[in-house]
Scaffold this motif. Structure first.
Motif, PDB file in Angstrom:
ATOM      1  N   HIS A 120       6.658   6.721   8.311  1.00 36.93           N
ATOM      2  CA  HIS A 120       6.062   7.647   7.354  1.00 36.93           C
ATOM      3  C   HIS A 120       4.793   7.068   6.730  1.00 36.93           C
ATOM      4  O   HIS A 120       4.752   5.894   6.367  1.00 36.93           O
ATOM      5  CB  HIS A 120       7.056   7.944   6.223  1.00 36.93           C
ATOM      6  CG  HIS A 120       8.343   8.482   6.718  1.00 36.93           C
ATOM      7  ND1 HIS A 120       9.390   7.668   7.085  1.00 36.93           N
ATOM      8  CD2 HIS A 120       8.748   9.747   6.937  1.00 36.93           C
ATOM      9  CE1 HIS A 120      10.394   8.421   7.498  1.00 36.93           C
ATOM     10  NE2 HIS A 120      10.034   9.685   7.420  1.00 36.93           N
ATOM     11  N   LEU A 121       3.803   7.931   6.576  1.00 40.21           N
ATOM     12  CA  LEU A 121       2.606   7.641   5.791  1.00 40.21           C
ATOM     13  C   LEU A 121       2.671   8.572   4.589  1.00 40.21           C
ATOM     14  O   LEU A 121       2.970   9.761   4.741  1.00 40.21           O
ATOM     15  CB  LEU A 121       1.339   7.944   6.601  1.00 40.21           C
ATOM     16  CG  LEU A 121       1.207   7.272   7.955  1.00 40.21           C
ATOM     17  CD1 LEU A 121      -0.048   7.782   8.673  1.00 40.21           C
ATOM     18  CD2 LEU A 121       1.168   5.762   7.802  1.00 40.21           C
ATOM     19  N   ILE A 122       2.418   8.035   3.399  1.00 37.54           N
ATOM     20  CA  ILE A 122       2.463   8.867   2.201  1.00 37.54           C
ATOM     21  C   ILE A 122       1.152   8.720   1.436  1.00 37.54           C
ATOM     22  O   ILE A 122       0.700   7.606   1.156  1.00 37.54           O
ATOM     23  CB  ILE A 122       3.655   8.488   1.288  1.00 37.54           C
ATOM     24  CG1 ILE A 122       4.965   8.715   2.042  1.00 37.54           C
ATOM     25  CG2 ILE A 122       3.621   9.305   0.002  1.00 37.54           C
ATOM     26  CD1 ILE A 122       6.211   8.400   1.246  1.00 37.54           C
ATOM     27  N   CYS A 123       0.564   9.864   1.118  1.00 39.78           N
ATOM     28  CA  CYS A 123      -0.690   9.875   0.368  1.00 39.78           C
ATOM     29  C   CYS A 123      -0.402   9.579  -1.101  1.00 39.78           C
ATOM     30  O   CYS A 123       0.421  10.250  -1.735  1.00 39.78           O
ATOM     31  CB  CYS A 123      -1.379  11.230   0.517  1.00 39.78           C
ATOM     32  SG  CYS A 123      -2.942  11.321  -0.388  1.00 39.78           S
ATOM     33  N   ASP A 124      -1.097   8.560  -1.631  1.00 40.65           N
ATOM     34  CA  ASP A 124      -0.943   8.183  -3.036  1.00 40.65           C
ATOM     35  C   ASP A 124      -1.439   9.273  -3.980  1.00 40.65           C
ATOM     36  O   ASP A 124      -0.983   9.366  -5.113  1.00 40.65           O
ATOM     37  CB  ASP A 124      -1.755   6.908  -3.341  1.00 40.65           C
ATOM     38  CG  ASP A 124      -1.043   5.657  -2.900  1.00 40.65           C
ATOM     39  OD1 ASP A 124       0.197   5.612  -2.949  1.00 40.65           O
ATOM     40  OD2 ASP A 124      -1.750   4.701  -2.509  1.00 40.65           O
ATOM     41  N   VAL A 130       3.369  12.165   6.079  1.00 38.13           N
ATOM     42  CA  VAL A 130       3.019  12.364   7.479  1.00 38.13           C
ATOM     43  C   VAL A 130       3.976  11.539   8.327  1.00 38.13           C
ATOM     44  O   VAL A 130       4.090  10.329   8.146  1.00 38.13           O
ATOM     45  CB  VAL A 130       1.554  11.927   7.763  1.00 38.13           C
ATOM     46  CG1 VAL A 130       1.211  12.146   9.230  1.00 38.13           C
ATOM     47  CG2 VAL A 130       0.583  12.669   6.857  1.00 38.13           C
ATOM     48  N   ASP A 131       4.678  12.213   9.230  1.00 41.67           N
ATOM     49  CA  ASP A 131       5.559  11.513  10.169  1.00 41.67           C
ATOM     50  C   ASP A 131       4.711  10.982  11.312  1.00 41.67           C
ATOM     51  O   ASP A 131       3.877  11.707  11.846  1.00 41.67           O
ATOM     52  CB  ASP A 131       6.602  12.472  10.742  1.00 41.67           C
ATOM     53  CG  ASP A 131       7.628  12.894   9.710  1.00 41.67           C
ATOM     54  OD1 ASP A 131       8.335  13.864   9.987  1.00 41.67           O
ATOM     55  OD2 ASP A 131       7.713  12.265   8.656  1.00 41.67           O
ATOM     56  N   ILE A 132       4.943   9.714  11.673  1.00 39.80           N
ATOM     57  CA  ILE A 132       4.217   9.145  12.802  1.00 39.80           C
ATOM     58  C   ILE A 132       5.219   8.557  13.795  1.00 39.80           C
ATOM     59  O   ILE A 132       6.259   8.043  13.399  1.00 39.80           O
ATOM     60  CB  ILE A 132       3.178   8.091  12.362  1.00 39.80           C
ATOM     61  CG1 ILE A 132       3.835   6.947  11.598  1.00 39.80           C
ATOM     62  CG2 ILE A 132       2.081   8.730  11.523  1.00 39.80           C
ATOM     63  CD1 ILE A 132       2.897   5.799  11.270  1.00 39.80           C
ATOM     64  N   PRO A 133       4.913   8.644  15.077  1.00 42.63           N
ATOM     65  CA  PRO A 133       5.846   8.138  16.090  1.00 42.63           C
ATOM     66  C   PRO A 133       5.985   6.614  16.031  1.00 42.63           C
ATOM     67  O   PRO A 133       5.055   5.902  15.647  1.00 42.63           O
ATOM     68  CB  PRO A 133       5.237   8.583  17.413  1.00 42.63           C
ATOM     69  CG  PRO A 133       3.853   9.015  17.118  1.00 42.63           C
ATOM     70  CD  PRO A 133       3.722   9.235  15.653  1.00 42.63           C
ATOM     71  N   GLY A 161      -1.258   5.220   1.301  1.00 40.86           N
ATOM     72  CA  GLY A 161      -2.710   5.283   1.466  1.00 40.86           C
ATOM     73  C   GLY A 161      -3.200   6.642   1.015  1.00 40.86           C
ATOM     74  O   GLY A 161      -2.623   7.242   0.113  1.00 40.86           O
ATOM     75  N   ARG A 162      -4.242   7.123   1.678  1.00 41.06           N
ATOM     76  CA  ARG A 162      -4.800   8.437   1.325  1.00 41.06           C
ATOM     77  C   ARG A 162      -4.929   9.284   2.598  1.00 41.06           C
ATOM     78  O   ARG A 162      -5.428   8.810   3.610  1.00 41.06           O
ATOM     79  CB  ARG A 162      -6.144   8.299   0.657  1.00 41.06           C
ATOM     80  CG  ARG A 162      -5.994   7.720  -0.735  1.00 41.06           C
ATOM     81  CD  ARG A 162      -7.196   7.921  -1.602  1.00 41.06           C
ATOM     82  NE  ARG A 162      -6.881   7.486  -2.944  1.00 41.06           N
ATOM     83  CZ  ARG A 162      -6.640   6.240  -3.298  1.00 41.06           C
ATOM     84  NH1 ARG A 162      -6.671   5.290  -2.409  1.00 41.06           N
ATOM     85  NH2 ARG A 162      -6.365   5.930  -4.530  1.00 41.06           N
ATOM     86  N   CYS A 163      -4.486  10.518   2.502  1.00 47.34           N
ATOM     87  CA  CYS A 163      -4.581  11.438   3.639  1.00 47.34           C
ATOM     88  C   CYS A 163      -6.032  11.873   3.821  1.00 47.34           C
ATOM     89  O   CYS A 163      -6.883  11.625   2.965  1.00 47.34           O
ATOM     90  CB  CYS A 163      -3.670  12.650   3.428  1.00 47.34           C
ATOM     91  SG  CYS A 163      -4.192  13.770   2.111  1.00 47.34           S
ATOM     92  N   ALA A 164      -6.305  12.534   4.937  1.00 46.44           N
ATOM     93  CA  ALA A 164      -7.669  12.983   5.251  1.00 46.44           C
ATOM     94  C   ALA A 164      -8.220  13.908   4.169  1.00 46.44           C
ATOM     95  O   ALA A 164      -9.409  13.871   3.858  1.00 46.44           O
ATOM     96  CB  ALA A 164      -7.687  13.678   6.603  1.00 46.44           C
TER      97      ALA A 164
END
Length: 168
Positions: A120-124, A130-133, A161-164
């Motif tokens: 998982h990536l999570i926007c602060d 965001v699920d990532i493989p 981190g920060r999303c697009a």
């Protein structure tokens, strides 16, 4: 920054019930449910109404559910089940490797079925998840293992981190 976290937004490629490896969603759900029940029984457990409710919710959801989310949904579907029962079920399912719990860095731990492994990536800023493989971590895992003799577990904690949308 506000102390209150925004509602988390899920970004992924279909939810848990999307077709998995060519298996239609309903067949996947039935197969996964049977497998989960088999794991519980093999460990000497019983398939109780609260367990059925928790497993059903996890199979039905395409969200990353916190314990509070699960407690609320169980109460909606089967009123009268104590929150402590839900916590015990989550702990047991985690011990049996049926579910994973993820520490998002901020906010409560969330849960999903282990069969649907991903990191998982999570926007602060906005809280998007965001699920990532798993393969995204293959190179890093190999480097860390060969250099430091350490095996990383990318599923247990999320990368922040920060999303697009929120990146400067």
């Amino acid at each position: 920054t506000s102390d209150r976290r925004p509602d988390r937004r899920y970004v992924g490629r279909g939810g848990p019930l999307a077709s998995v490896r060519g298996v239609p969603a309903t067949r996947f759900a039935d197969s996964a449910r049977d497998h989960i029940y088999d794991v519980i029984r093999a460990a000497g457990g019983r398939i109780t109404a609260p367990t059925r409710a928790v497993v059903g919710i996890l199979l039905d959801s395409d969200r990353h559910l916190t314990a509070d989310d699960l407690i609320a949904e169980v109460d909606r579907r089967r009123p009268g089940i104590a929150p402590s029962t839900i916590y015990r079920i989550l702990q047991r399912l985690d011990e049996l490797d049926v579910i994973e719990h993820v520490h998002p860095g901020t906010g409560p731990t969330f849960y999903h079925l282990r069969e649907l492994r991903h990191a998982h990536l999570i926007c602060d800023d906005c809280g998007t998840i965001v699920d990532i493989p798993d393969r995204v971590f293959a190179g890093l895992s190999g480097t860390v293992q060969s250099t430091y003799g350490f095996t990383i577990e990318p599923h247990h904690a999320a990368l922040l981190g920060r999303c697009a949308r929120c990146a400067p």
